[in-house]
Design a protein around this motif. Sequence first.
Motif, PDB file in Angstrom:
ATOM      1  N   PHE A 255      -6.551   3.925  11.365  1.00  0.00           N
ATOM      2  CA  PHE A 255      -7.408   2.847  11.883  1.00  0.00           C
ATOM      3  C   PHE A 255      -6.999   1.485  11.330  1.00  0.00           C
ATOM      4  O   PHE A 255      -7.528   0.455  11.736  1.00  0.00           O
ATOM      5  CB  PHE A 255      -8.879   3.106  11.482  1.00  0.00           C
ATOM      6  CG  PHE A 255      -9.037   3.248   9.989  1.00  0.00           C
ATOM      7  CD1 PHE A 255      -9.155   2.134   9.178  1.00  0.00           C
ATOM      8  CD2 PHE A 255      -9.024   4.507   9.399  1.00  0.00           C
ATOM      9  CE1 PHE A 255      -9.254   2.257   7.806  1.00  0.00           C
ATOM     10  CE2 PHE A 255      -9.116   4.642   8.031  1.00  0.00           C
ATOM     11  CZ  PHE A 255      -9.234   3.516   7.229  1.00  0.00           C
ATOM     12  N   CYS A 256      -6.063   1.465  10.366  1.00  0.00           N
ATOM     13  CA  CYS A 256      -5.785   0.258   9.581  1.00  0.00           C
ATOM     14  C   CYS A 256      -4.812  -0.663  10.318  1.00  0.00           C
ATOM     15  O   CYS A 256      -3.750  -0.234  10.755  1.00  0.00           O
ATOM     16  CB  CYS A 256      -5.216   0.666   8.232  1.00  0.00           C
ATOM     17  SG  CYS A 256      -4.764  -0.717   7.182  1.00  0.00           S
TER      18      CYS A 256
ATOM     19  N   TYR B 226      -4.844  -4.457   1.431  1.00  0.00           N
ATOM     20  CA  TYR B 226      -3.900  -3.495   0.825  1.00  0.00           C
ATOM     21  C   TYR B 226      -4.478  -2.870  -0.457  1.00  0.00           C
ATOM     22  O   TYR B 226      -5.685  -2.740  -0.587  1.00  0.00           O
ATOM     23  CB  TYR B 226      -2.542  -4.161   0.584  1.00  0.00           C
ATOM     24  CG  TYR B 226      -1.918  -4.665   1.861  1.00  0.00           C
ATOM     25  CD1 TYR B 226      -1.510  -3.782   2.844  1.00  0.00           C
ATOM     26  CD2 TYR B 226      -1.797  -6.022   2.090  1.00  0.00           C
ATOM     27  CE1 TYR B 226      -0.960  -4.251   4.031  1.00  0.00           C
ATOM     28  CE2 TYR B 226      -1.239  -6.490   3.278  1.00  0.00           C
ATOM     29  CZ  TYR B 226      -0.826  -5.598   4.239  1.00  0.00           C
ATOM     30  OH  TYR B 226      -0.295  -6.048   5.411  1.00  0.00           O
TER      31      TYR B 226
ATOM     32  N   GLY C 218       0.374   4.671   7.224  1.00  0.00           N
ATOM     33  CA  GLY C 218      -0.915   4.081   6.854  1.00  0.00           C
ATOM     34  C   GLY C 218      -2.065   4.848   7.481  1.00  0.00           C
ATOM     35  O   GLY C 218      -1.855   5.767   8.284  1.00  0.00           O
ATOM     36  N   CYS C 219      -3.276   4.476   7.109  1.00  0.00           N
ATOM     37  CA  CYS C 219      -4.448   5.108   7.720  1.00  0.00           C
ATOM     38  C   CYS C 219      -4.454   4.730   9.208  1.00  0.00           C
ATOM     39  O   CYS C 219      -4.105   3.596   9.565  1.00  0.00           O
ATOM     40  CB  CYS C 219      -5.723   4.615   7.040  1.00  0.00           C
ATOM     41  SG  CYS C 219      -5.733   4.942   5.264  1.00  0.00           S
TER      42      CYS C 219
ATOM     43  N   CYS D 242       0.856  -1.186   0.000  1.00  0.00           N
ATOM     44  CA  CYS D 242       0.000   0.000   0.000  1.00  0.00           C
ATOM     45  C   CYS D 242       0.894   1.238   0.000  1.00  0.00           C
ATOM     46  O   CYS D 242       1.809   1.330   0.832  1.00  0.00           O
ATOM     47  CB  CYS D 242      -0.900  -0.011   1.230  1.00  0.00           C
ATOM     48  SG  CYS D 242      -1.746   1.556   1.460  1.00  0.00           S
TER      49      CYS D 242
ATOM     50  N   ASN E 194       0.385   4.005   1.071  1.00  0.00           N
ATOM     51  CA  ASN E 194       0.239   4.768   2.307  1.00  0.00           C
ATOM     52  C   ASN E 194       0.982   4.087   3.463  1.00  0.00           C
ATOM     53  O   ASN E 194       0.920   4.535   4.599  1.00  0.00           O
ATOM     54  CB  ASN E 194      -1.247   4.909   2.655  1.00  0.00           C
ATOM     55  CG  ASN E 194      -1.536   6.157   3.459  1.00  0.00           C
ATOM     56  OD1 ASN E 194      -0.742   7.096   3.464  1.00  0.00           O
ATOM     57  ND2 ASN E 194      -2.666   6.178   4.140  1.00  0.00           N
ATOM     58  N   ARG E 195       1.643   2.985   3.139  1.00  0.00           N
ATOM     59  CA  ARG E 195       2.412   2.261   4.160  1.00  0.00           C
ATOM     60  C   ARG E 195       3.870   2.113   3.771  1.00  0.00           C
ATOM     61  O   ARG E 195       4.728   1.991   4.622  1.00  0.00           O
ATOM     62  CB  ARG E 195       1.832   0.854   4.345  1.00  0.00           C
ATOM     63  CG  ARG E 195       0.543   0.826   5.125  1.00  0.00           C
ATOM     64  CD  ARG E 195       0.017  -0.598   5.182  1.00  0.00           C
ATOM     65  NE  ARG E 195      -1.011  -0.714   6.204  1.00  0.00           N
ATOM     66  CZ  ARG E 195      -0.762  -0.984   7.461  1.00  0.00           C
ATOM     67  NH1 ARG E 195       0.458  -1.171   7.878  1.00  0.00           N
ATOM     68  NH2 ARG E 195      -1.753  -1.062   8.321  1.00  0.00           N
TER      69      ARG E 195
ATOM     70  N   ARG F 291      -7.013   2.002  -3.711  1.00  0.00           N
ATOM     71  CA  ARG F 291      -7.086   3.433  -3.391  1.00  0.00           C
ATOM     72  C   ARG F 291      -7.284   4.216  -4.692  1.00  0.00           C
ATOM     73  O   ARG F 291      -6.708   3.848  -5.716  1.00  0.00           O
ATOM     74  CB  ARG F 291      -5.769   3.914  -2.785  1.00  0.00           C
ATOM     75  CG  ARG F 291      -5.435   3.417  -1.438  1.00  0.00           C
ATOM     76  CD  ARG F 291      -3.998   3.749  -1.072  1.00  0.00           C
ATOM     77  NE  ARG F 291      -3.675   5.166  -1.145  1.00  0.00           N
ATOM     78  CZ  ARG F 291      -3.805   6.030  -0.129  1.00  0.00           C
ATOM     79  NH1 ARG F 291      -4.248   5.617   1.024  1.00  0.00           N
ATOM     80  NH2 ARG F 291      -3.467   7.302  -0.280  1.00  0.00           N
TER      81      ARG F 291
ATOM     82  N   GLY G 282      -3.795  -4.736   6.642  1.00  0.00           N
ATOM     83  CA  GLY G 282      -4.185  -3.876   5.524  1.00  0.00           C
ATOM     84  C   GLY G 282      -5.678  -3.864   5.284  1.00  0.00           C
ATOM     85  O   GLY G 282      -6.147  -3.927   4.150  1.00  0.00           O
ATOM     86  N   SER G 283      -6.462  -3.805   6.363  1.00  0.00           N
ATOM     87  CA  SER G 283      -7.918  -3.745   6.264  1.00  0.00           C
ATOM     88  C   SER G 283      -8.522  -4.993   5.651  1.00  0.00           C
ATOM     89  O   SER G 283      -9.561  -4.952   5.023  1.00  0.00           O
ATOM     90  CB  SER G 283      -8.378  -2.505   5.492  1.00  0.00           C
ATOM     91  OG  SER G 283      -8.371  -1.411   6.349  1.00  0.00           O
TER      92      SER G 283
HETATM   93  S1  SF4 Z   1      -6.769   1.349   4.919  1.00  0.00           S
HETATM   94 FE1  SF4 Z   1      -6.082   0.766   2.876  1.00  0.00          FE
HETATM   95  S2  SF4 Z   1      -5.134   2.657   2.102  1.00  0.00           S
HETATM   96 FE2  SF4 Z   1      -5.235   2.886   4.317  1.00  0.00          FE
HETATM   97  S3  SF4 Z   1      -3.244   2.122   5.055  1.00  0.00           S
HETATM   98 FE3  SF4 Z   1      -4.713   0.423   5.128  1.00  0.00          FE
HETATM   99  S4  SF4 Z   1      -4.397  -0.697   3.215  1.00  0.00           S
HETATM  100 FE4  SF4 Z   1      -3.506   1.364   2.977  1.00  0.00          FE
END
Ligand code: SF4
Length: 298
Positions: A43-44, A89, A40-41, A29, A31-32, A120, A48-49
């Motif tokens: 809350f994630c 991810y 990363g986000c 990702c 963002n990671r 994303r 990776g959600s």
């Molecule tokens: S929620 Fe999705 S975009 Fe955000 S850090 Fe996790 S994997 Fe990446």
Amino acid sequence: MYYLSLSEYLKRTYGKKLYKISLQTGCSCPNRDGTVSKGGCTFCSEGGSGDFAAPLLPICEQIDIGIKKVEAKLPKTGGHGFIAYFQSYTNTYGETPVLREIFEEALKDDRVEILSIGTRPDSIKDDMIEALNELQERYNKKIWIELGLQSVHDHTAQKINRGYPLSVFEDCYKRLKSKGLSVIVHVIIGFPWESEEDILETVSYLSQLTPTLDGIKLQLLHVLRGTAMGNDYLASPFHVLTLEEYCSIIVKCLKLLPRETVVHRITGDGPKRILIAPLWSGDKKLVLNALNKAIREA
Ligand code: SF4
């Protein structure tokens, strides 16, 4: 109160039940990995959600394992199909020819009726959209693109370290829809700084998109161990929604949606072993009963 649930939509469109099998492309990702950010986000979780995915094997093997696992819990009557779901991810974050091959392998499987790709909006290049459009037409199977927008508010995007502004989502949405791909947007309900009005503004914005939004996932904020938000909560607990508050907001959200937008989820499926809050969300039966009651009575 009427809303179009995913199970109802699948029954109407495919005449049978479709079950999701979680697969992995092996993408990371941005963002990671430091391209957008490293954190990363907020809350994630590490997964990776998508904390239920299969190990990284060739796609045909991942599909076989996923199907066996699902079918072990089903009666032996058959008559069902599958959704190949690349959940964890950012599954379009990589070389288009390599990913195209992975997606094609999933579509080739006769048991797979739908391909669903979580990603994303800042990570889908035009050649990827072209490739997905071509695959969708060639195999005559729907391709869903799932985007984790979470909120339309830029102050929320900053607080959760989402890493892109709303304008990036808007551009991506237009590009995906212009190539006939279905878009499903994830929304998180319960950020402690968002009011009910803020949440309804997000859903209202999505309800007014043109072309109409194909699907939405409404998910409760799960505060998870090992995440930045989890650490904040442990250091200084903040308000998380009660079950009653959540049910009331969900009913209001559903009322805003167009009749044809498919509601894929009205709650989340957070991994219980790392769930910090709200603890009531770990009791899926309790949550679904309360939600269904609130919806019936609305
Ligand atoms: S929620 Fe999705 S975009 Fe955000 S850090 Fe996790 S994997 Fe990446």
